[in-house]
Scaffold this active site. Structure first.
Site, PDB file in Angstrom:
ATOM      1  CG  HIS A  18      48.418  42.611  41.839  1.00 57.25           C
ATOM      2  ND1 HIS A  18      48.169  43.950  41.646  1.00 57.25           N
ATOM      3  CD2 HIS A  18      47.248  41.963  41.582  1.00 57.25           C
ATOM      4  CE1 HIS A  18      46.906  44.112  41.312  1.00 57.25           C
ATOM      5  NE2 HIS A  18      46.323  42.923  41.256  1.00 57.25           N
ATOM      6  CG  HIS A  60      43.554  44.792  35.500  1.00 60.17           C
ATOM      7  ND1 HIS A  60      42.834  45.972  35.538  1.00 60.17           N
ATOM      8  CD2 HIS A  60      43.188  44.101  36.604  1.00 60.17           C
ATOM      9  CE1 HIS A  60      42.069  45.992  36.613  1.00 60.17           C
ATOM     10  NE2 HIS A  60      42.265  44.862  37.280  1.00 60.17           N
TER      11      HIS A  60
END
Length: 266
Positions: A18, A60
């Site tokens: 991730h 992100h």
């Protein structure tokens, strides 16, 4: 996914790192992608946004504030969104020191740079398009990169997967790049799954509240399930037992320690 039932279930589950191995290195940096390879992840999940001058970069958050020193370099723009900066401006930021001084000097990578590193380590790519509705034409831009500039990524099924929380974007990408698997981030209701199955290959929900019954329902419609974000070995074991197809984790090293390196997927 391998379908040989002789392969133990855990070895049919994809180990997705991730934002790279973001529990071990600063997220969405080349260092995190290299760490994912070191710890035998099969694939890297990363996030893509667009700069003011049209480059796709890996980040992100909607702003660089949390993961860079933007407040020091551009104090008057500390809370400005990623798309308010040019690539050259983002290049001036330190994207590693916030995590640990050992990573000082890590930069915000472009998607091209990230893909070069992943290819060098033979890692697959799970690309999340972040809020693509604020970046007109993002589906076409991603399609151009994959189809026209990096066609080798399309040679092996599942080498690259594109996902998003935005259904409209997934439909658009499927239309312009039908050979690339696409995933919806979230958990549509069981009644909605029949509709999602017409344009999705994956349903990728958060781990909280996910049940084996829901996973089975998704599978009945021919879609895979990749769950996020699962970092503890006991939770990984539970996810495998529930029938997931992939585990998206900040700690791919713990997946490897629990289940072993996966020769089927590396």
């Amino acid at each position: 996914m391998p379908t040989d039932t002789a392969v133990p279930p855990a070895l049919r589950v994809v180990n997705y790192a991730h934002r790279g191995a973001s529990g071990l290195a600063p997220e969405n940096t080349l260092a995190a992608f290299a760490a994912a390879a070191t710890h035998h992840a099969a694939a890297v999940e990363l996030d893509v946004r667009r700069t003011l001058d049209g480059h796709l970069v890996v980040m992100h958050d909607p702003t660089p504030a949390r993961t860079t020193d933007v407040a020091r370099v551009f104090p008057d723009r500390a809370d400005a969104p990623v798309h308010a900066f040019t690539l050259a401006e983002l290049r001036q930021l330190d994207a590693g020191s916030w995590f640990d001084a050992r990573f000082a000097g890590e930069r915000v990578p472009t998607l091209d740079e990230a893909m070069d590193v992943l290819a060098g380590h033979r890692l697959r790519l799970l690309l999340e398009a972040k809020t693509p509705s604020i970046y007109p034409g993002m589906a076409g831009q991603i399609a151009h990169i994959l189809r026209d500039q990096r066609a080798q990524w399309l040679a092996a099924p599942g080498q690259v997967i594109v996902e998003s929380f935005e259904e409209e974007f997934i439909r658009e990408l499927r239309a312009v790049l039908p050979r690339v698997p696409v995933g919806f981030l979230g958990a549509p209701s069981p009644e909605q799954l029949v509709g999602f199955a017409t344009f999705c290959d994956q349903i990728n929900p958060h781990a909280v509240g996910l049940t084996a019954e829901y996973i089975e329902r998704v599978h009945q419609f021919g879609m895979a399930v990749n769950v996020w974000t699962v970092d503890e070995p006991d939770d990984m074991l539970a996810a495998v037992a529930a029938g997931v197809d992939g585990i998206i984790s900040n700690r791919p090293d713990r997946f490897t320690a629990t289940f072993g390196a996966n020769p089927q997927l590396n």
